[in-house]
Every structure is written in structure tokens, then in C-alpha cells.
Design an enzyme around this catalytic site. Structure first.
Site, short mmCIF file in Angstrom:
data_model
loop_
_atom_site.label_atom_id
_atom_site.label_comp_id
_atom_site.label_asym_id
_atom_site.label_seq_id
_atom_site.Cartn_x
_atom_site.Cartn_y
_atom_site.Cartn_z
N CYS A 123 -3.82 15.47 3.28
CA CYS A 123 -2.48 15.77 3.79
C CYS A 123 -2.58 16.71 4.98
CB CYS A 123 -1.64 16.38 2.67
SG CYS A 123 -0.03 17.01 3.22
N HIS A 169 11.77 0.83 -6.05
CA HIS A 169 10.32 1.08 -6.10
C HIS A 169 9.81 1.84 -4.89
CE1 HIS A 169 10.04 -2.60 -8.99
NE2 HIS A 169 10.40 -1.50 -9.60
N CYS A 213 2.06 14.00 -0.30
CA CYS A 213 0.91 14.51 -1.04
C CYS A 213 1.35 14.82 -2.47
CB CYS A 213 0.29 15.72 -0.35
SG CYS A 213 1.23 17.25 -0.49
N GLN A 269 14.04 -4.13 -5.16
CA GLN A 269 12.72 -3.84 -5.70
C GLN A 269 11.67 -3.83 -4.59
OE1 GLN A 269 12.13 -6.02 -9.69
NE2 GLN A 269 13.75 -7.20 -8.69
N ASN A 270 12.08 -4.20 -3.38
CA ASN A 270 11.14 -4.32 -2.27
C ASN A 270 10.84 -2.97 -1.61
OD1 ASN A 270 11.33 -7.01 -2.85
ND2 ASN A 270 12.67 -7.50 -1.13
N VAL A 271 9.64 -2.86 -1.06
CA VAL A 271 9.21 -1.61 -0.41
C VAL A 271 9.00 -1.81 1.09
CG1 VAL A 271 8.17 -0.72 -2.53
CG2 VAL A 271 6.76 -2.07 -0.96
N ASP A 272 9.53 -2.93 1.64
CA ASP A 272 9.22 -3.32 3.01
C ASP A 272 10.20 -2.80 4.06
OD1 ASP A 272 11.46 -5.03 2.67
OD2 ASP A 272 10.16 -6.67 2.00
N CYS A 308 -0.72 20.09 4.44
CA CYS A 308 -1.51 21.04 3.64
C CYS A 308 -2.52 21.74 4.53
CB CYS A 308 -2.24 20.32 2.51
SG CYS A 308 -1.19 19.79 1.14
#
Length: 258
Positions: free
Chosen positions: A226, A158, A166, A132-135, A229
Site C-alpha cells: 500500500c 460484490h 489495504c 452482482q457485477n464488479v465491472d 502506508c
């Protein structure tokens, strides 16, 4: 209007503790080793914020499940993407705080728990991991043991702070590039951040890379569009980190894979 509730834990466990949890530690370790060996290749591990605490990234909750900071309010998905002046201020607030909070996450090193988990994967005892970590620390740990590891062996439920995209065209960039864009457009913030780092005054970072700032006027903070873009001369689009926010759902692909 969307109402999001962040649940609290019940006062008592929903189920009684397992027999394994009340065994003396040596017996529990022996039982677990036998379990992993017998089910070799069929065990999946699931981790949360607690495994990264020893790497300097604090968890949302303490030992008994209570919020470490009950007054902390993370930004919600619908606030971040709201197309209005209010949404613009939410994005300024989020990216200003995340600009300061990301470097400690980026520079964090895997701790022994990450290494032990990576070893179980590397040995084939528990090859698959859902975090579940985003690190990005599980990937760092596994790459230390095996530089050519199979990246599909770690599912980041996650997402990850290491990348951004973007919202309109899904152009993806590394977070380091976006940090450079933020620094270029906000020289005063960048100078303050470098000064704080030089003096060892980095703010405390939450698991989502956010930090708390008080008495700050975010109107002076500029959020970069972005760059892809702009390069393609398309209409500038909002940029979002590759993480699932409170109030947002995981993609069907990630759901099915997990």
C-alpha cells in the site's frame, strides 16, 4: 481448514416458468411497461454477469446455467489473505493475472442493456439497482444519461474492481494508481502486456477481472504494498481489490442496504 463449495444449478427449475415468460413478446413488453408505470418508484432491478457479455466480459455460465469453463478455479478469500509463504504465492498469482485482466474491464463500454436499465432508472420507473457485477459498467451507463446522477441509486453487491484498499488500515486508492505501481515494479510483465495489447492478443477476461495463464512462474512477480502506508511510514499492508471474493461475505452495511 476451510472448505468452499461453488454450487451448481439443478437440472430442472425449482419453480415453473411464470405466465409472463410464455406470452408473445409484444404482450409481455406491454405487461411489463404497465407494471413499471403502476409501481413507479417501487421497482428494484437485480443484474448479474449476463448483462455485460455484449461488452466483451464473459460470464461464468452459459445459456443453460452450465459453467462455460468447468476447469476454471477462482482464488478464494482465505487463500488471498493467508499470512504465509503459500499465501504470498496466491497473491502473486492473483495480482499477476488481474494485472493483465483489468484493462479489458476498465476499457469496456456499456452495451444497450446497460443503457436501457439506466434509462429506467433515469425515468424513475425503476430507480434502484442492485448488481452482482464488479465491472463498473452500470455506473458508466448512468453517467452517460445523467452526469450528476445519484450514486446511491446503484448498489454494487460484490464491490468494484475500480478501487483497491489495504487490509490493515483500509486505505483506499483507485485501481489505475495500483496498476501503475504494479507496472513500475514489474517492467517485464508490463512490456509483455503492452505488446499483447498492441497485437490484439489480450487474454480472455472473467467477470472478476481474472485471466487464465498456463505454465507461468509467478515467483518473479512483485506485488506492491500500500503506497499510503508507505507514505505515512506505517508497516506495509496487503492490498485487496474492493470486491467480495469466493468464501468472503458482504459487509453488514451492504447487506442492510440491499
Amino acid at each position: 481448514m476451510v472448505r468452499i463449495s461453488i454450487p451448481t444449478l439443478p437440472k430442472a427449475p425449482l419453480i415453473p416458468p411464470s405466465g409472463l415468460s410464455i406470452l408473445p413478446l409484444p404482450q409481455a413488453a406491454s405487461y411489463l411497461a404497465q407494471f413499471l408505470e403502476n409501481g413507479k418508484g417501487n421497482t428494484v432491478m437485480l443484474t448479474g454477469a449476463g448483462v455485460s457479455v455484449d461488452s466483451g466480459i464473459r460470464a461464468y455460465r452459459g445459456e443453460k446455467g452450465t459453467y462455460s469453463n468447468p476447469n476454471y478455479k477462482p482464488i478464494l478469500y482465505h487463500e488471498l489473505v493467508e499470512d504465509s509463504d503459500r499465501g504470498d504465492m496466491f497473491r502473486r498469482r492473483y495480482w499477476a493475472r488481474s494485472f493483465l485482466g483489468y484493462p479489458p474491464v476498465r476499457d469496456a463500454e456499456p452495451n444497450p442493456t446497460h443503457i436501457y436499465i439506466a434509462a429506467l432508472q433515469h425515468l424513475g420507473l425503476a430507480p434502484k439497482l442492485i448488481t452482482q457485477n464488479v465491472d463498473n459498467l452500470h455506473r458508466k451507463a448512468y453517467s452517460l444519461l445523467s452526469p450528476t446522477y445519484d450514486k446511491s441509486s446503484i448498489l454494487e453487491l460484490h464491490g468494484t474492481l475500480a478501487k483497491v484498499h489495504c487490509l490493515k488500515h483500509r486505505h483506499e486508492q483507485t485501481r489505475d494508481i495500483f496498476q501503475e505501481d504494479i507496472a513500475r515494479m514489474n517492467p517485464i510483465w508490463d512490456q509483455e502486456a503492452k505488446e499483447a495489447e498492441r497485437k490484439g492478443r489480450r487474454p480472455r477476461t472473467n467477470p472478476d477481472g481474472d485471466v487464465e495463464l498456463h505454465g507461468v512462474d509467478y515467483r518473479s512477480f512483485n506485488v506492491p504494498p500500500c503506497r499510503i502506508c508507505e507514505k505515512e511510514k506505517a508497516k506495509a499492508s496487503m492490498v485487496k481489490p474492493n470486491v467480495v471474493f469466493f468464501g468472503e461475505t458482504i459487509t453488514p452495511e451492504v447487506r442492510d442496504e440491499s
